[in-house]
Design a protein around this motif. Structure first.
Motif, PDB file in Angstrom:
ATOM      1  N   ALA A 152       0.852  -1.173   0.000  1.00 59.17           N
ATOM      2  CA  ALA A 152       0.000   0.000   0.000  1.00 59.17           C
ATOM      3  C   ALA A 152       0.899   1.237   0.000  1.00 59.17           C
ATOM      4  N   GLY A 153       0.293   2.404   0.038  1.00 54.41           N
ATOM      5  CA  GLY A 153       1.069   3.630  -0.081  1.00 54.41           C
ATOM      6  C   GLY A 153       0.881   4.212  -1.468  1.00 54.41           C
ATOM      7  N   PRO A 154       1.360   5.427  -1.660  1.00 44.78           N
ATOM      8  CA  PRO A 154       1.038   6.151  -2.895  1.00 44.78           C
ATOM      9  C   PRO A 154       1.843   5.738  -4.122  1.00 44.78           C
ATOM     10  N   PHE A 155       2.868   4.894  -3.951  1.00 41.85           N
ATOM     11  CA  PHE A 155       3.729   4.533  -5.082  1.00 41.85           C
ATOM     12  C   PHE A 155       3.628   3.040  -5.352  1.00 41.85           C
ATOM     13  N   ARG A 156       3.537   2.685  -6.622  1.00 37.61           N
ATOM     14  CA  ARG A 156       3.343   1.288  -6.994  1.00 37.61           C
ATOM     15  C   ARG A 156       4.651   0.514  -7.093  1.00 37.61           C
ATOM     16  N   SER A 157       5.768   1.191  -7.213  1.00 37.63           N
ATOM     17  CA  SER A 157       7.011   0.492  -7.528  1.00 37.63           C
ATOM     18  C   SER A 157       7.948   0.304  -6.340  1.00 37.63           C
ATOM     19  N   LEU A 158       7.791   1.068  -5.263  1.00 37.27           N
ATOM     20  CA  LEU A 158       8.818   1.105  -4.221  1.00 37.27           C
ATOM     21  C   LEU A 158       9.020  -0.241  -3.535  1.00 37.27           C
ATOM     22  N   ALA A 159       7.963  -1.041  -3.442  1.00 43.11           N
ATOM     23  CA  ALA A 159       8.111  -2.324  -2.751  1.00 43.11           C
ATOM     24  C   ALA A 159       8.943  -3.317  -3.551  1.00 43.11           C
ATOM     25  N   GLY A 160       9.091  -3.078  -4.850  1.00 41.61           N
ATOM     26  CA  GLY A 160       9.774  -4.060  -5.678  1.00 41.61           C
ATOM     27  C   GLY A 160      11.151  -3.649  -6.151  1.00 41.61           C
ATOM     28  N   ILE A 161      11.657  -2.512  -5.687  1.00 40.57           N
ATOM     29  CA  ILE A 161      12.977  -2.079  -6.130  1.00 40.57           C
ATOM     30  C   ILE A 161      14.004  -2.385  -5.049  1.00 40.57           C
ATOM     31  N   GLU A 173       5.209  18.210   2.035  1.00 43.50           N
ATOM     32  CA  GLU A 173       4.565  17.261   1.135  1.00 43.50           C
ATOM     33  C   GLU A 173       5.367  15.968   1.048  1.00 43.50           C
ATOM     34  N   VAL A 174       6.685  16.117   0.931  1.00 43.72           N
ATOM     35  CA  VAL A 174       7.540  14.929   0.876  1.00 43.72           C
ATOM     36  C   VAL A 174       7.420  14.142   2.173  1.00 43.72           C
ATOM     37  N   ALA A 175       7.426  14.858   3.310  1.00 51.61           N
ATOM     38  CA  ALA A 175       7.354  14.188   4.608  1.00 51.61           C
ATOM     39  C   ALA A 175       6.067  13.382   4.728  1.00 51.61           C
ATOM     40  N   GLN A 176       4.976  13.916   4.201  1.00 52.73           N
ATOM     41  CA  GLN A 176       3.704  13.201   4.279  1.00 52.73           C
ATOM     42  C   GLN A 176       3.747  11.904   3.482  1.00 52.73           C
ATOM     43  N   GLU A 177       4.337  11.958   2.291  1.00 54.73           N
ATOM     44  CA  GLU A 177       4.400  10.739   1.479  1.00 54.73           C
ATOM     45  C   GLU A 177       5.405   9.742   2.044  1.00 54.73           C
ATOM     46  N   VAL A 178       6.512  10.246   2.608  1.00 55.43           N
ATOM     47  CA  VAL A 178       7.475   9.345   3.250  1.00 55.43           C
ATOM     48  C   VAL A 178       6.806   8.620   4.412  1.00 55.43           C
ATOM     49  N   ALA A 179       5.962   9.342   5.168  1.00 55.40           N
ATOM     50  CA  ALA A 179       5.254   8.710   6.289  1.00 55.40           C
ATOM     51  C   ALA A 179       4.327   7.612   5.790  1.00 55.40           C
ATOM     52  N   GLU A 180       3.665   7.846   4.649  1.00 61.02           N
ATOM     53  CA  GLU A 180       2.777   6.816   4.095  1.00 61.02           C
ATOM     54  C   GLU A 180       3.576   5.592   3.652  1.00 61.02           C
ATOM     55  N   VAL A 181       4.707   5.845   3.009  1.00 66.35           N
ATOM     56  CA  VAL A 181       5.539   4.727   2.556  1.00 66.35           C
ATOM     57  C   VAL A 181       6.030   3.911   3.747  1.00 66.35           C
ATOM     58  N   ARG A 182       6.525   4.595   4.769  1.00 65.67           N
ATOM     59  CA  ARG A 182       7.068   3.889   5.920  1.00 65.67           C
ATOM     60  C   ARG A 182       5.984   3.173   6.710  1.00 65.67           C
ATOM     61  N   GLU A 209      16.610   1.826  -1.316  1.00 61.51           N
ATOM     62  CA  GLU A 209      15.722   2.574  -0.431  1.00 61.51           C
ATOM     63  C   GLU A 209      15.977   4.063  -0.678  1.00 61.51           C
ATOM     64  N   PRO A 210      15.101   4.721  -1.437  1.00 66.45           N
ATOM     65  CA  PRO A 210      15.368   6.123  -1.779  1.00 66.45           C
ATOM     66  C   PRO A 210      15.304   7.019  -0.553  1.00 66.45           C
ATOM     67  N   ARG A 211      16.158   8.020  -0.538  1.00 65.71           N
ATOM     68  CA  ARG A 211      16.108   9.017   0.513  1.00 65.71           C
ATOM     69  C   ARG A 211      14.951   9.963   0.214  1.00 65.71           C
ATOM     70  N   PRO A 212      14.390  10.601   1.232  1.00 75.06           N
ATOM     71  CA  PRO A 212      13.230  11.478   0.994  1.00 75.06           C
ATOM     72  C   PRO A 212      13.469  12.528  -0.085  1.00 75.06           C
ATOM     73  N   TYR A 213      14.654  13.138  -0.128  1.00 78.12           N
ATOM     74  CA  TYR A 213      14.884  14.183  -1.125  1.00 78.12           C
ATOM     75  C   TYR A 213      14.864  13.629  -2.543  1.00 78.12           C
ATOM     76  N   HIS A 244      -3.140   8.452  -3.284  1.00 83.65           N
ATOM     77  CA  HIS A 244      -2.941   8.406  -4.735  1.00 83.65           C
ATOM     78  C   HIS A 244      -3.445   9.689  -5.390  1.00 83.65           C
ATOM     79  N   ARG A 245      -4.557  10.196  -4.923  1.00 86.68           N
ATOM     80  CA  ARG A 245      -5.055  11.455  -5.471  1.00 86.68           C
ATOM     81  C   ARG A 245      -4.104  12.602  -5.139  1.00 86.68           C
ATOM     82  N   ARG A 246      -3.536  12.538  -3.957  1.00 86.40           N
ATOM     83  CA  ARG A 246      -2.684  13.635  -3.502  1.00 86.40           C
ATOM     84  C   ARG A 246      -1.400  13.722  -4.339  1.00 86.40           C
ATOM     85  N   VAL A 247      -0.731  12.591  -4.538  1.00 85.90           N
ATOM     86  CA  VAL A 247       0.537  12.652  -5.268  1.00 85.90           C
ATOM     87  C   VAL A 247       0.310  12.879  -6.757  1.00 85.90           C
TER      88      VAL A 247
END
Length: 1011
Positions: free
Chosen positions: A97-106, A730-739, A109-113, A958-961
């Motif tokens: 889950a989370g706003p990005f479809r690819s992060l779980a399969g790469i 905005e980045v912090a919010q999406e990083v929180a969702e990913v984590r 681990e990207p840094r927030p910036y 998903h709508r937000r990003v």
């Protein structure tokens, strides 16, 4: 074995299987994946990976809906069981889950910036971005993230990376290793094989495939049109600044113009995604910069960037950040060195070396002055300058130069002579072929030239040159070559401090000479490595332009990776290289210091060299750069004061590396002519600049003034055009969702260490890394030992090193959720938790547990629940694409299941830290778990309601990003009509854990409850 699932009819009684649903087939349980059709189901085993995906035909095989079975009351674990099972489950997700479809399969681990460019891309219907972050920040990762996400969403069908042929293999390795994208290499050396493998009339390219392509190869008319016609819809252009030209002249401009023509044709397709990547988008000339921007949006070629409307438009397509910007915004997540310590080490020439230098200067003065005509004078000038540059490099370079015919001798005009000489002798700013520019330019003017009477020297002068070559031969070795002696001392000092340096040389012959003498000096006495008597204590290798790109990679691997017999590389290593490695090649995992053996006549080249180690993924907090120079070598003094020191002062004052102005070559020519032709010695002032009264001094002062002005303009423009489309919050919010979905780095570290220790691994400290550790794996379960051997190599270093970093050297482990070793540990723990036939000591995670603890004042139950969601993502073409998302959540309630008092999520997560204060009778514990399991059905409405809340939250993210992005014309960004998230099936209760307060002596608990 406790069956994890039971067959169950679909709720509506149908035989259709939705994405994310659980099915039973072939004697096991599977999850239905996207791309399934009623005729063909694409399935992944429950708890399996993408490598286990299979296709099943329901018409030929029995496929039934399934339901996840509840835990067994007898499968009791200890206080850590819940946390281990949850972490194993989350680390194993590949469709999170989370706003990005690819992060779980790469596998990075990207840094927030590094998510900023991705967020910008997702707000565009057709992605057009110029990523111009500083060297070493991670532009490859940033562009790879965008590519992986667009491909995962289905907004792109295929990918092309256009790059230098020298970097093609590295790009392919990065795409495969970090993002799971397999790409075909298209180079001059591979096109024959590719063409033989195609059908008659078929193109080498397909829009739905992935390629890494040599820009210079594909720009030729023979292949360009076919490529443009069949090019995939996502293009990444590496070193994009080399693909635009201004109104200048020369071969370099023609090369750039051909590249620009290619890119212009690709950009003319309005549906093509285009990512331009470069650390130097603006060379000080406005026209090439505007041409580059025009590839993204034609309005950017002409719109005023001094007005707000222009800046707003640019902000949609342009991201450029200095390291200081990232440190200010993402202090805890700037994963590159905090400092680069630079110093200068000087030496004095041996008297014999100084005498040869004086003789060469005298010879140069005589031959140029005696030239007959302008063309002969320029040919002899460049020949003399080539000889002087070689002499400043090494005796080996002198000898090679004096035995090599001068390339400038082929010139038919003064203009052509200057073009050839500039390209082969100096390091011009527009030289894009550093990987092939390390051969000596040659100084021997011999008969056989196009105009021999103009160029050739007489026999007396030729004999004089050859005599110089013999004298240079006598200077070889540290006894008379004090530059080499200083290098040996400098390298020994760096090695003693624990650094592994790269030594950069200008010429192939110098690199080979340095490698030979360094190897001999460092391994003097033949002392072998500890535990390996036949191996050298220090490994030294040389990489030059004589090697092909593939051979260079192999040579570096031989130095830094285990050999064919599995022997680990030496801990102390030195790489000697020419500037064929100064751009694009990532060496930060194995090296952490740079020594400039030869001064480049272009400061940008020094910046590129140091950028090979001072970049994202470097584990050292402080890297070092050492510049060697001759204190009594006038040419070194000129290069230092005219170019290198001024560049360093500007960089230190502004935080920006500004390319040297074009006039620098003219200034260097004037200063060198004063030295060589008129015997003028520079008069140094307090800061080392030339006396302003002299012509050379005036030109130098004018150059520095222009350079300083360019730096101030660049600083102002970076401030004006700073990335402000995406805010830190905005980045912090999406990083929180990913984590929240995938977990944090701290969770991965704790899980890996705890799980391996519980499985009889023996942990140890990792020097210099307080959050890393080592693990002796000899006593681990056999399947895990086998996995370690497969993934790390049969003779990997023991004990195994686990680094708290995004990357790790070969044979070691990075503590990230996508590292193959970490993933194998998580899968083993999860599989063992579901299989009660495995020996008990090999099952550190369990599905049930009862813990008496002081962490609760009232009986509390914790549920580990897995949810599956079906996402409907609309593409640019309006087609809805089905995606699967998985999430694992902790839900907890106080009291009985009949009257639960549900806790906030943060309090539920906190229960994982609860520690047992007393033992619990096993029969009593089983009885408690049986009671809770018997009440699960009454809790299901609440669990399902929480699933709907998570679905709404996922939809919102998903709508937000992908939110509408409004440009200066008022047009909105990507429409997301039809975007949906639906809970798929009933929640799976994977674990049930019961926490009881500690009883006191009167038979009640600490809060007065009956025991």
């Amino acid at each position: 074995m406790t069956p994890p699932t039971t067959a169950a009819p679909a709720r509506d009684g149908s035989r259709e299987f939705a994405v994310g649903s659980l099915v039973h087939a072939r004697g096991r349980e599977w999850v239905v994946l996207p791309d399934s059709t009623p005729e063909l189901l694409v399935l992944r085993p429950l708890g399996g990976t993408d490598d286990d995906i299979a296709g099943v035909l329901p018409a030929l095989e029995t496929v039934e809906h399934a339901r996840f079975a509840p835990p067994s009351p007898s499968d009791l674990g200890d206080q850590a069981a819940a946390g281990l099972l949850r972490s194993a489950l989350r680390i194993g997700f590949r469709s999170s889950a989370g706003p990005f479809r690819s992060l779980a399969g790469i596998s990075v681990e990207p840094r927030p910036y590094q998510l900023v460019p991705l967020l910008m891309a997702l707000r565009q219907e057709t992605v057009r971005l110029l990523i111009a972050d500083d060297v070493g920040i991670g532009k490859t990762v940033e562009s790879g993230l965008i590519a992986a996400e667009l491909l995962a969403q289905g907004d792109a069908r295929g990918l092309v990376v256009l790059c230098s042929p020298a970097l093609a293999e590295q790009w392919r390795a990065e795409l495969r290793g970090k993002f799971g994208i397999d790409a075909e290499l298209v180079l001059a050396s591979t096109i024959g094989r590719l063409e033989r493998g195609r059908l008659y009339g078929q193109s080498v390219f397909r829009p739905d495939r992935n390629y890494v392509v040599s820009t210079d190869f594909i720009k030729s008319p023979r292949h360009r049109d076919d490529f443009i016609k069949n090019c995939p819809d996502l293009v990444i252009v590496d070193e994009a600044h080399t693909c635009v030209a201004d109104t200048g002249q020369g071969g370099a401009r023609q090369q750039r113009q051909q590249r620009y023509t290619l890119l212009r044709a690709l950009a003319d397709d309005p549906n093509r995604h285009l990512l331009l990547v470069t650390a130097t988008p603006h060379s000080g000339k406005e026209e090439p910069f505007r041409n580059l921007l025009g590839l993204l949006d034609e309005r950017l070629e002409t719109i005023s960037l001094d007005r707000q409307a222009g800046r707003d438009l640019l902000a949609q397509h342009f991201v450029q950040r200095r390291r200081a910007d990232i440190r200010d915004d993402f202090r805890e997540d700037a994963n590159f060195p905090s400092d680069r310590k630079s110093r200068e080490d000087d030496y004095t020439l041996h008297p014999d070396y100084r005498r040869l230098l004086e003789e060469v200067l005298s010879y140069a003065r005589e031959t140029v002055r005696s030239a007959d005509g302008a063309l002969q004078q320029r040919i002899r000038w460049w020949s003399a300058l080539a000889l002087l540059r070689a002499l400043g490099s090494s005796p080996a370079a002198v000898r090679k130069t004096l035995h090599t015919r001068a390339g400038v001798q082929d010139a038919d005009s003064v203009t052509e002579a200057d073009a050839i000489g500039s390209r082969t002798v100096t390091d011009p700013a527009d030289d894009e072929a550093a990987e092939s520019a390390d051969a000596v330019p040659g100084a021997l003017l011999a008969p056989g030239a196009a105009v021999p009477d103009v160029a050739a020297l007489d026999e007396e002068d030729r004999a004089r040159l050859l005599a110089m070559a013999e004298r240079a031969e006598a200077l070889k070795g540290p006894a008379k070559d004090r530059k080499l002696k200083q290098l040996i001392d400098t390298v020994k000092e760096l090695l003693a401090e624990g650094y592994n340096p790269i030594v950069f040389c200008r010429f192939i012959s110098t690199a080979e000479y340095v490698k030979e003498h360094l190897d001999a000096a460092l391994n003097k006495g033949g002392k072998g490595r500890k535990g390996a008597p036949g191996k050298k204590a220090y490994a030294v290798e040389a990489v030059t332009g004589e090697l092909s790109p593939d051979q260079r990679i192999a040579r570096i691997a031989a130095l830094t990776e285990e050999d064919e017999e599995g022997e680990a590389p030496p801990e102390r290593r030195v790489l000697v290289a020419t500037d064929c490695l100064s751009e694009g090649v990532n060496l930060q995992e194995s090296f952490d210091a740079v020594v400039h053996y030869d001064l480049a006549w272009n400061p940008t080249r020094h910046e590129q060299r140091e950028g090979r180690v001072d970049r994202f993924g470097q584990r050292r907090d402080v890297v070092k750069a050492v510049t060697l120079y001759g204190s009594d070598n006038a040419i070194d003094g000129i290069v230092l004061d005219v170019l290198l020191r001024k560049h360093a002062r500007i960089r230190k004052a502004t935080g920006i590396s500004v390319p040297v102005p074009d006039s620098s070559e003219n200034v260097m020519q004037a200063v060198l002519e004063g030295l060589i032709l008129r015997g003028e010695r520079p008069q140094y002032e307090q800061e080392g600049l030339f006396a302003v009264e002299s012509p050379a001094g005036r030109q130098t002062a004018e150059l520095h003034e222009a350079w300083q002005s360019a730096a101030e303009r660049e600083k102002a423009s970076r401030s004006r055009y700073a990335q402000n489309a995406i805010k830190r919050d905005e980045v912090a919010q999406e990083v929180a969702e990913v984590r929240a979905s995938l977990g944090t780095g701290e969770e991965v570290r704790r899980f890996t260490r705890h799980a391996l220790t519980a499985l009889r691994g023996v942990p140890g400290t990792l020097p210099g890394e307080p959050d890393g550790f080592t693990m002796n794996s000899e006593a681990l379960p056999a399947p895990l030992r086998d996995a370690f051997v497969t993934l790390l190599g049969p003779r990997h270093p023991r004990p195994v090193a686990f680094h708290d970093a995004p990357t790790a050297p070969r044979g070691e482990v990075a503590l990230t959720r996508t590292d193959p070793v970490v993933a194998s540990v998580a899968r083993f723990v999860l599989d063992a938790a579901l299989d009660d036939r495995i020996e008990q000591w090999q099952r550190p995670a369990r599905r049930c547990g009862v813990v008496r603890t002081t962490a609760v004042a009232k009986r509390t139950t914790l549920l580990l629940v897995r949810y599956r969601f079906q996402l409907s993502l609309p593409g640019r073409d309006g087609v809805l694409r089905q995606q699967l998302a998985e999430d694992a959540r902790l839900l907890a309630f106080r009291g009985s299941a009949a009257n639960p008092d549900w806790l906030p999520e943060d309090e539920a997560v906190a229960l994982l830290e609860a520690r047992a204060a007393q033992n619990t009778d096993r029969a009593f514990a089983q009885d408690r778990i049986e009671g809770i399991l018997g009440s699960l059905e009454s809790l299901m409405p609440t669990l399902e309601e929480r699933g709907e809340q998570l679905a709404a939250r996922l939809l919102d993210s998903h709508r937000r990003v992908r939110g509408a992005f409004r440009d200066v014309r008022g047009a909105t960004g990507p429409a997301r009509r039809g975007l949906r998230v639906d809970v798929q099936g009933r929640p799976d209760v994977l674990g049930v854990y019961h926490y009881l307060p500690v009883p006191v002596l009167d038979g009640t608990t600490t809060n007065g409850e009956a025991r």
